[in-house]
Design a protein around this motif. Structure first.
Motif, PDB file in Angstrom:
ATOM      1  N   LEU A 135       0.921  -1.084   0.094  1.00 13.65           N
ATOM      2  CA  LEU A 135      -0.012   0.058   0.017  1.00 13.65           C
ATOM      3  C   LEU A 135       0.869   1.339  -0.060  1.00 13.65           C
ATOM      4  O   LEU A 135       0.783   2.141  -0.887  1.00 13.65           O
ATOM      5  CB  LEU A 135      -0.804   0.221   1.136  1.00 13.65           C
ATOM      6  CG  LEU A 135      -1.872   1.189   1.244  1.00 13.65           C
ATOM      7  CD1 LEU A 135      -2.951   1.102   0.345  1.00 13.65           C
ATOM      8  CD2 LEU A 135      -2.487   1.069   2.668  1.00 13.65           C
ATOM      9  N   LEU A 136       1.866   1.220   0.852  1.00  8.11           N
ATOM     10  CA  LEU A 136       2.697   2.611   0.971  1.00  8.11           C
ATOM     11  C   LEU A 136       3.551   2.522  -0.085  1.00  8.11           C
ATOM     12  O   LEU A 136       3.567   4.000  -0.852  1.00  8.11           O
ATOM     13  CB  LEU A 136       3.404   2.352   2.197  1.00  8.11           C
ATOM     14  CG  LEU A 136       2.848   2.447   3.439  1.00  8.11           C
ATOM     15  CD1 LEU A 136       3.559   2.233   4.581  1.00  8.11           C
ATOM     16  CD2 LEU A 136       1.919   3.616   3.556  1.00  8.11           C
ATOM     17  N   LEU A 137       4.257   1.729  -0.906  1.00 10.93           N
ATOM     18  CA  LEU A 137       4.595   1.570  -2.070  1.00 10.93           C
ATOM     19  C   LEU A 137       3.987   2.293  -3.298  1.00 10.93           C
ATOM     20  O   LEU A 137       4.566   2.950  -4.008  1.00 10.93           O
ATOM     21  CB  LEU A 137       5.380   0.442  -2.765  1.00 10.93           C
ATOM     22  CG  LEU A 137       6.647  -0.217  -1.721  1.00 10.93           C
ATOM     23  CD1 LEU A 137       6.800  -1.674  -1.978  1.00 10.93           C
ATOM     24  CD2 LEU A 137       7.962   0.874  -2.037  1.00 10.93           C
ATOM     25  N   VAL A 138       2.722   1.779  -3.361  1.00 14.06           N
ATOM     26  CA  VAL A 138       2.096   2.253  -4.319  1.00 14.06           C
ATOM     27  C   VAL A 138       1.391   3.706  -4.099  1.00 14.06           C
ATOM     28  O   VAL A 138       1.437   4.587  -5.039  1.00 14.06           O
ATOM     29  CB  VAL A 138       0.639   1.284  -4.542  1.00 14.06           C
ATOM     30  CG1 VAL A 138      -0.276   2.015  -5.453  1.00 14.06           C
ATOM     31  CG2 VAL A 138       1.132   0.111  -5.180  1.00 14.06           C
ATOM     32  N   ALA A 139       1.065   4.026  -2.991  1.00 15.84           N
ATOM     33  CA  ALA A 139       0.585   5.198  -2.555  1.00 15.84           C
ATOM     34  C   ALA A 139       1.654   6.431  -2.439  1.00 15.84           C
ATOM     35  O   ALA A 139       1.232   7.513  -2.934  1.00 15.84           O
ATOM     36  CB  ALA A 139      -0.582   5.192  -1.244  1.00 15.84           C
ATOM     37  N   TRP A 140       2.719   6.200  -1.562  1.00 21.99           N
ATOM     38  CA  TRP A 140       3.659   7.125  -1.466  1.00 21.99           C
ATOM     39  C   TRP A 140       4.700   7.171  -2.661  1.00 21.99           C
ATOM     40  O   TRP A 140       5.078   8.135  -3.038  1.00 21.99           O
ATOM     41  CB  TRP A 140       4.348   6.767  -0.104  1.00 21.99           C
ATOM     42  CG  TRP A 140       3.581   7.091   1.087  1.00 21.99           C
ATOM     43  CD1 TRP A 140       2.507   8.019   1.130  1.00 21.99           C
ATOM     44  CD2 TRP A 140       4.204   6.800   2.627  1.00 21.99           C
ATOM     45  NE1 TRP A 140       2.371   8.121   2.610  1.00 21.99           N
ATOM     46  CE2 TRP A 140       3.139   7.586   3.328  1.00 21.99           C
ATOM     47  CE3 TRP A 140       5.056   6.070   2.901  1.00 21.99           C
ATOM     48  CZ2 TRP A 140       3.073   7.599   4.585  1.00 21.99           C
ATOM     49  CZ3 TRP A 140       5.345   6.080   4.334  1.00 21.99           C
ATOM     50  CH2 TRP A 140       4.305   6.712   5.179  1.00 21.99           C
ATOM     51  N   GLU A 141       5.119   5.833  -2.840  1.00 16.78           N
ATOM     52  CA  GLU A 141       6.238   5.859  -4.084  1.00 16.78           C
ATOM     53  C   GLU A 141       5.730   6.162  -5.520  1.00 16.78           C
ATOM     54  O   GLU A 141       6.399   6.235  -6.300  1.00 16.78           O
ATOM     55  CB  GLU A 141       7.345   4.597  -3.664  1.00 16.78           C
ATOM     56  CG  GLU A 141       7.520   4.507  -2.384  1.00 16.78           C
ATOM     57  CD  GLU A 141       8.050   5.684  -1.639  1.00 16.78           C
ATOM     58  OE1 GLU A 141       8.666   6.604  -2.319  1.00 16.78           O
ATOM     59  OE2 GLU A 141       7.850   5.792  -0.299  1.00 16.78           O
ATOM     60  N   GLN A 142       4.313   5.681  -5.772  1.00 13.60           N
ATOM     61  CA  GLN A 142       3.777   5.957  -6.839  1.00 13.60           C
ATOM     62  C   GLN A 142       4.493   4.706  -7.743  1.00 13.60           C
ATOM     63  O   GLN A 142       4.254   5.166  -9.003  1.00 13.60           O
ATOM     64  CB  GLN A 142       3.799   7.078  -7.534  1.00 13.60           C
ATOM     65  CG  GLN A 142       3.012   8.236  -6.737  1.00 13.60           C
ATOM     66  CD  GLN A 142       3.255   9.643  -7.318  1.00 13.60           C
ATOM     67  OE1 GLN A 142       3.856   9.779  -8.305  1.00 13.60           O
ATOM     68  NE2 GLN A 142       2.424  10.581  -6.830  1.00 13.60           N
ATOM     69  N   LEU A 143       4.844   3.283  -7.226  1.00 13.08           N
ATOM     70  CA  LEU A 143       5.106   2.442  -8.017  1.00 13.08           C
ATOM     71  C   LEU A 143       3.896   1.629  -8.618  1.00 13.08           C
ATOM     72  O   LEU A 143       2.763   1.861  -7.884  1.00 13.08           O
ATOM     73  CB  LEU A 143       5.901   1.353  -7.149  1.00 13.08           C
ATOM     74  CG  LEU A 143       7.190   1.424  -7.356  1.00 13.08           C
ATOM     75  CD1 LEU A 143       8.140   2.620  -6.681  1.00 13.08           C
ATOM     76  CD2 LEU A 143       7.823   0.296  -6.634  1.00 13.08           C
ATOM     77  N   THR A 144       3.973   1.160  -9.631  1.00 10.70           N
ATOM     78  CA  THR A 144       2.636   0.312 -10.045  1.00 10.70           C
ATOM     79  C   THR A 144       2.484  -0.967  -9.160  1.00 10.70           C
ATOM     80  O   THR A 144       3.503  -1.285  -8.518  1.00 10.70           O
ATOM     81  CB  THR A 144       3.006  -0.110 -11.394  1.00 10.70           C
ATOM     82  OG1 THR A 144       4.044  -1.288 -11.520  1.00 10.70           O
ATOM     83  CG2 THR A 144       3.302   1.046 -12.615  1.00 10.70           C
ATOM     84  N   PRO A 145       1.503  -1.634  -9.223  1.00  9.74           N
ATOM     85  CA  PRO A 145       1.351  -2.811  -8.316  1.00  9.74           C
ATOM     86  C   PRO A 145       2.345  -3.991  -8.710  1.00  9.74           C
ATOM     87  O   PRO A 145       3.140  -4.351  -7.900  1.00  9.74           O
ATOM     88  CB  PRO A 145      -0.177  -3.201  -8.367  1.00  9.74           C
ATOM     89  CG  PRO A 145      -0.807  -2.117  -8.688  1.00  9.74           C
ATOM     90  CD  PRO A 145       0.083  -1.211  -9.775  1.00  9.74           C
ATOM     91  N   ALA A 146       2.794  -4.017 -10.063  1.00  5.09           N
ATOM     92  CA  ALA A 146       3.784  -4.965 -10.440  1.00  5.09           C
ATOM     93  C   ALA A 146       5.151  -4.570  -9.902  1.00  5.09           C
ATOM     94  O   ALA A 146       5.979  -5.412  -9.579  1.00  5.09           O
ATOM     95  CB  ALA A 146       3.685  -5.000 -12.013  1.00  5.09           C
ATOM     96  N   ALA A 149       5.152  -5.489  -6.226  1.00  4.53           N
ATOM     97  CA  ALA A 149       5.265  -6.815  -6.228  1.00  4.53           C
ATOM     98  C   ALA A 149       6.725  -7.214  -6.309  1.00  4.53           C
ATOM     99  O   ALA A 149       7.146  -8.133  -5.498  1.00  4.53           O
ATOM    100  CB  ALA A 149       4.568  -7.359  -7.209  1.00  4.53           C
ATOM    101  N   ALA A 150       7.395  -6.708  -7.104  1.00  9.08           N
ATOM    102  CA  ALA A 150       8.870  -6.948  -7.453  1.00  9.08           C
ATOM    103  C   ALA A 150       9.905  -6.569  -6.235  1.00  9.08           C
ATOM    104  O   ALA A 150      10.560  -7.353  -5.920  1.00  9.08           O
ATOM    105  CB  ALA A 150       9.554  -6.380  -8.815  1.00  9.08           C
ATOM    106  N   VAL A 151       9.527  -5.480  -5.637  1.00  6.68           N
ATOM    107  CA  VAL A 151      10.126  -5.104  -4.493  1.00  6.68           C
ATOM    108  C   VAL A 151      10.026  -5.902  -3.313  1.00  6.68           C
ATOM    109  O   VAL A 151      10.879  -6.093  -2.578  1.00  6.68           O
ATOM    110  CB  VAL A 151       9.751  -3.544  -3.945  1.00  6.68           C
ATOM    111  CG1 VAL A 151      10.145  -2.999  -2.773  1.00  6.68           C
ATOM    112  CG2 VAL A 151       9.983  -2.484  -5.218  1.00  6.68           C
ATOM    113  N   VAL A 152       8.756  -6.190  -3.108  1.00  3.00           N
ATOM    114  CA  VAL A 152       8.529  -7.275  -1.719  1.00  3.00           C
ATOM    115  C   VAL A 152       8.781  -8.700  -2.257  1.00  3.00           C
ATOM    116  O   VAL A 152       8.768  -9.513  -1.344  1.00  3.00           O
ATOM    117  CB  VAL A 152       7.206  -6.901  -1.207  1.00  3.00           C
ATOM    118  CG1 VAL A 152       7.001  -5.606  -0.696  1.00  3.00           C
ATOM    119  CG2 VAL A 152       6.047  -7.280  -2.173  1.00  3.00           C
TER     120      VAL A 152
END
Length: 187
Positions: A135-146, A149-152
């Motif tokens: 949630l924080l990667l998508v909301a704060w860092e504006q990464l795509t869900p994909a 996913a790669a990050v985690v």
């Protein structure tokens, strides 16, 4: 402007190709680190770039974007930093009342702390760790869900499912007043 993946591949044999990546991604990576370890963010950013440069030959475009890979490096550096801080605290036997840096401070400053901040903080902190991180990667860092996913380190479909679940938990767990005060991906 060369794509990030091409620059990263070229950097394996041509070190100067790495420089544009630093210029492009430092602000976003620094923001990621500031929100999670404000006092150490500058040093951690330096470590991220050292690690990314040292491991640039391990990047595989088939596994995701260069941006996602860099956030993965940042996440690993942050994790090692937190472990080192915990070990240091244990060695020094800090007083139990010593306060740790609050990674939510930046969120609380942007929200109306008197109404929305405390409840949102409690609900986000109560999410399972992977859902919270996605949630924080998508909301704060504006990464795509994909990319998140790669990050985690989980499949993209699983990330989308967990992200949906995290948003639903927040939406269902927040009071009506808080939900009406929020905008964007949380409400």
């Amino acid at each position: 402007m060369d794509p990030d993946e091409d620059l990263l591949a070229r950097a394996a044999r041509e070190p100067t190709a790495f420089e544009p990546l630093v210029a492009r991604h430092s602000p976003a990576l620094h923001g990621y680190l500031v929100r999670r370890a404000p006092a150490a963010a500058d040093d951690l950013l330096s470590e991220v770039w050292l690690q990314a440069y040292a491991h640039r030959k391990t990047f595989d475009a088939a596994r995701g974007s260069a941006r996602g890979w860099l956030f993965g490096v940042a996440r690993n550096v942050l994790s090692r930093h937190r472990q080192a801080v915990a070990r240091s605290a244990a060695r020094e036997q800090q007083h139990p009342d010593a306060t740790a840096a609050d990674p939510w401070q930046a969120v609380d400053q942007r929200l109306d702390a008197a109404t929305v901040g405390p409840e949102l903080h409690e609900k986000i902190a109560g999410l399972p760790a992977v859902e919270r991180e996605l949630l924080l990667l998508v909301a704060w860092e504006q990464l795509t869900p994909a990319e998140a996913a790669a990050v985690v380190g989980i499949p993209a479909g699983t990330a989308r499912s967990r992200l949906h679940r995290a948003r639903a938990r927040l939406r269902d767990g927040l009071s009506r007043t808080t939900r009406t005060n929020l905008t964007g991906d949380f409400a």
